[in-house]
Write a protein that holds these residues in place. Structure first.
Motif, PDB file in Angstrom:
ATOM      1  N   PHE A  82      39.323  31.667 102.576  1.00 49.59           N
ATOM      2  CA  PHE A  82      38.441  32.484 103.396  1.00 49.59           C
ATOM      3  C   PHE A  82      38.228  31.876 104.783  1.00 49.59           C
ATOM      4  CE2 PHE A  82      37.407  33.516  99.063  1.00 49.59           C
ATOM      5  CZ  PHE A  82      37.195  34.875  99.083  1.00 49.59           C
ATOM      6  N   TYR A  88      31.883  25.887  97.416  1.00 50.11           N
ATOM      7  CA  TYR A  88      30.595  25.860  96.726  1.00 50.11           C
ATOM      8  C   TYR A  88      29.826  24.644  97.232  1.00 50.11           C
ATOM      9  CZ  TYR A  88      33.486  28.822  93.829  1.00 50.11           C
ATOM     10  OH  TYR A  88      34.335  29.785  93.408  1.00 50.11           O
TER      11      TYR A  88
ATOM     12  N   GLU B 173      31.230  35.718 101.170  1.00 45.74           N
ATOM     13  CA  GLU B 173      32.491  35.042 100.863  1.00 45.74           C
ATOM     14  C   GLU B 173      32.360  34.145  99.634  1.00 45.74           C
ATOM     15  OE1 GLU B 173      34.065  32.858 104.124  1.00 45.74           O
ATOM     16  OE2 GLU B 173      34.967  34.625 105.028  1.00 45.74           O
ATOM     17  N   LEU B 174      31.175  33.545  99.479  1.00 46.33           N
ATOM     18  CA  LEU B 174      30.965  32.646  98.346  1.00 46.33           C
ATOM     19  C   LEU B 174      31.021  33.436  97.036  1.00 46.33           C
ATOM     20  CD1 LEU B 174      30.391  29.641  98.310  1.00 46.33           C
ATOM     21  CD2 LEU B 174      27.998  30.169  97.973  1.00 46.33           C
ATOM     22  N   GLU B 176      32.618  36.228  96.640  1.00 47.09           N
ATOM     23  CA  GLU B 176      33.999  36.667  96.440  1.00 47.09           C
ATOM     24  C   GLU B 176      34.873  35.522  95.948  1.00 47.09           C
ATOM     25  OE1 GLU B 176      34.770  38.342 100.240  1.00 47.09           O
ATOM     26  OE2 GLU B 176      33.790  40.236  99.728  1.00 47.09           O
ATOM     27  N   ALA B 177      34.650  34.337  96.501  1.00 49.50           N
ATOM     28  CA  ALA B 177      35.412  33.177  96.045  1.00 49.50           C
ATOM     29  C   ALA B 177      35.173  32.957  94.555  1.00 49.50           C
ATOM     30  CB  ALA B 177      35.002  31.937  96.835  1.00 49.50           C
ATOM     31  N   ALA B 178      33.922  33.138  94.136  1.00 52.48           N
ATOM     32  CA  ALA B 178      33.600  32.954  92.724  1.00 52.48           C
ATOM     33  C   ALA B 178      34.281  34.022  91.873  1.00 52.48           C
ATOM     34  CB  ALA B 178      32.087  32.999  92.521  1.00 52.48           C
ATOM     35  N   ARG B 179      34.335  35.248  92.403  1.00 47.40           N
ATOM     36  CA  ARG B 179      35.008  36.316  91.654  1.00 47.40           C
ATOM     37  C   ARG B 179      36.483  35.991  91.469  1.00 47.40           C
ATOM     38  NH1 ARG B 179      34.064  42.040  94.185  1.00 47.40           N
ATOM     39  NH2 ARG B 179      35.390  42.671  92.452  1.00 47.40           N
ATOM     40  N   ILE B 180      37.103  35.499  92.548  1.00 50.19           N
ATOM     41  CA  ILE B 180      38.523  35.158  92.459  1.00 50.19           C
ATOM     42  C   ILE B 180      38.723  33.965  91.537  1.00 50.19           C
ATOM     43  CG2 ILE B 180      40.455  34.249  93.815  1.00 50.19           C
ATOM     44  CD1 ILE B 180      39.611  36.118  96.042  1.00 50.19           C
TER      45      ILE B 180
END
Lengths: 342, 282
Positions: A82, A88, B173-174, B176-180
């Motif tokens: 991204f 995290y 974005e966080l 979405e990153a977790a979803r991916i």
């Protein structure tokens, strides 16, 4: 390893805003495809549809020959990097990279092996115990890359990953991404608004504007034969000069051509244009020396032009110049802005 | 406060010290009173320094006769109050973090309606709806139970709102990153949302614990039996109308005892509490 095929993909947001208006792209196995275009052209939306983060209004997205329209992002076997890294914040670098694998139930020693391997490749090995906020921008970027590669996905998706880095680091990371992608051989889709990044990275370059593909192909083919005035002015810096065809000293226009274009580096000063070439009387408005080359900003026929000359330029503001371009370096476009070929 | 001149520093300190005295003096005086015999307290003026009866008074209050407060000792009252304050604090946090999670991260019909319903309850304090709530509790037979004491106070619009505002600041974005990364709703909540909310939870815990500890009206209504009541109500019951009958020195000791647990909570959680209030980095 996988191919990615988009067939007539469309996206309509609530309120009938059509962000993507029927895009078809085939990406070969192991290729790096760059989507480039101005803000709001639909390139990010398209990428997010491939990722599964946006629903697909029409058309199909296939990964490795399998339609994935209805499959969630986690099951598509993709990894995404991204723009703001999306690390995290409460997890250490190691856990950031391991998280996706843990959720998939990968065995612990396998996770450990893969994370350390990726950390080695990305020179992150000494940072595994840090938290993201203790890292520099470039290091965060690497962690985001690491999180993508440990997964060994079929497809990498990059959403403007370098736009938060300073210019020097951006250049360096660009080379690294390219090398990494080539050595891993993973099919990749890369979104950027930076045409330099697009040109240097792409195996296949897709130029988008207002939700449609303006032109797709190899970067240099696009550079040499832009399909429209939009592509001509978007790809290349400084952009291609455009003037209305048919003025004094102009060669005979091709049938239907209304606009004449030439790149700043193809223009010559005080050199005969040759058979069928373009000759313009111009006045220097500004000189921009950048070291290896200089840009002369000129006015001719009421238009603003840029001429690139090698090294130092002797020209001063107000000088009158003759700008010429040989015939084979001229580009012709019709009324609608489409390329006209001889 | 960088670059404050020395004079301004002195003035600031004088103001702070005066403020401190105004707040601290009554507490100090309570402490002083808790160290004198009843006779000394009843014979004005009350001394300004702690007296000799400190050990006797505290021993008597803590381990003295059982029947001191309507047949109940102070430990039972402290225990009841702790149960009440802890249940309210923990219950409120669980309910509000879950409802905020639902409202922020899920799309379901009437989502905003539910949000506004919760929001509207902010404008109704416990006291306003106390009669209907009391009637419900009586009908359910929950008088003199811990459930009756804590349950009606658990739903909290304030905490829900606080968590909602915090969740809204978590970058898309966080998520979405977790979803991916394959994190489903529960994993996302447990692995990402909860750890990020740590400081908020700590700050809320302190506030809610004290809120629960100092409840007066609700336990007064909900408890008839003396062994189910809280220390605040116990204090009230220790004071009888005839001034001479009131064991003032023990009342003061009990008041001191009632103050200690909230102070401990604040002290232990201070670090988190302050961070929760000021932290902006996500």
């Amino acid at each position: 390893m996988a191919t990615v095929d988009l067939k007539d993909v469309r996206k309509v947001y609530a309120g009938n805003v059509e962000a993507v208006k029927g895009v078809s792209i085939d990406i070969a196995d192991g290729a790096l495809c760059v989507l480039v275009g101005p803000s709001g052209c639909g390139k990010s939306t398209l990428l997010r549809m491939v990722a599964g983060l946006e629903t697909i209004t029409g058309g199909t997205v296939s990964i490795d020959g399998k339609v994935v329209n209805e499959i969630g992002p986690a099951e598509r076997d993709i990894a995404m990097v991204f723009q703001n890294y999306a690390l995290y914040p409460h997890m250490k670098v190691y856990d950031n990279m391991a998280y996706g694998l843990r959720n998939r139930g990968t065995p612990k020693d396998e996770i450990d092996r893969r994370v350390r391997e990726a950390a080695e490749t990305l020179e992150l090995a000494h940072l595994l115990d840090r938290r993201p906020r203790e890292l520099s921008g470039g290091q965060r970027q690497r962690v985001a890359m690491g999180r993508a590669i440990v997964r060994k996905p079929k497809v990498f998706l990059f959403d403007e990953p370098l736009s938060n880095l300073d210019a020097k680091l951006r250049g360096q990371m660009r080379v690294e991404i390219k090398n990494l992608q080539r050595s891993l051989g993973v099919t990749s889709v890369y979104v950027t608004h930076d045409q330099l990044e697009a040109m240097t990275l792409a195996d296949t370059l897709v130029v988008m504007n207002a939700g449609v593909v303006e032109q797709a192909g190899a970067p240099l083919d696009i550079y040499e034969k832009p399909a429209s005035t939009f592509v001509a002015s978007f790809i290349g810096a400084p952009p291609m000069n455009m003037i209305p065809a048919g003025g004094d000293g102009h060669p005979e226009a091709l049938a239907g051509a209304q606009t004449l274009g030439f790149r700043p580096e193809d223009a010559r000063i005080s050199t005969p244009a040759g058979e069928g070439g373009l000759t313009l009387a111009a006045v220097v408005e500004a000189v921009e020396p950048v070291g290896a080359e200089s840009f002369l900003y000129c006015a001719a026929e009421g238009q603003h032009l840029v001429v690139r000359v090698a090294g130092r330029s002797g020209a001063n503001i107000g000088d009158k110049l003759t700008v010429t371009t040989p015939r084979e370096k001229l580009h012709w476009f019709d009324k609608a802005g489409r390329r006209v070929s001889a | 406060m960088i670059g404050l001149s020395r004079r301004r520093g002195v003035i600031a300190h004088i103001v702070l010290i005066i403020g401190m005295l105004v707040v601290a003096f009554p507490i100090y005086y309570t402490f002083v009173a808790s160290t004198h015999s009843l006779q000394t307290i009843l014979r004005p003026p009350l001394p300004l320094l702690p007296g000799p009866e400190i050990f006797n008074n505290y021993y008597e209050a803590l381990f003295g006769g059982i029947g001191r407060i309507g047949g109940v000792n102070v430990w039972t009252l402290l225990f009841n109050t702790t149960v009440m304050a802890l249940s309210i604090a923990v219950g409120k946090i669980i309910i509000s973090i879950l409802s905020a999670y639902a409202i922020v991260f899920f799309r379901f019909p009437f989502r905003m309606t539910f949000f506004w319903l919760i929001f509207i309850t902010l404008m109704l304090p416990v006291e306003v709806r106390i009669m209907p709530t009391y009637a419900v509790m009586v009908n359910l037979g929950l008088i003199d139970t811990y459930t009756g004491l804590t349950l009606p106070l658990m739903a909290s619009a304030t905490a829900t709102l606080l968590f909602r505002q915090f969740f809204l600041t978590i970058p898309g974005e966080l998520i979405e990153a977790a979803r991916i990364d394959g994190a489903g709703p529960w994993r996302f909540f447990k692995d990402i949302l909860m750890p990020l909310s740590r400081t908020n939870i700590a700050a809320l815990f302190v506030i809610l614990f004290i809120y629960g500890w100092t409840q007066y009206l609700w336990p007064l209504l909900m408890t008839n039996r003396n062994d189910m009541t809280t220390i605040v109500i116990g204090l009230k019951k220790m004071i009888s109308f005839a001034d001479a009958d009131t064991q003032w020195h023990l009342v003061m000791v009990t008041a001191m005892l009632a103050i200690i647990p909230p102070i401990l909570v604040v002290l232990f959680m201070q670090r988190w509490f302050v961070r929760g209030l000021i932290e902006t980095e996500k």
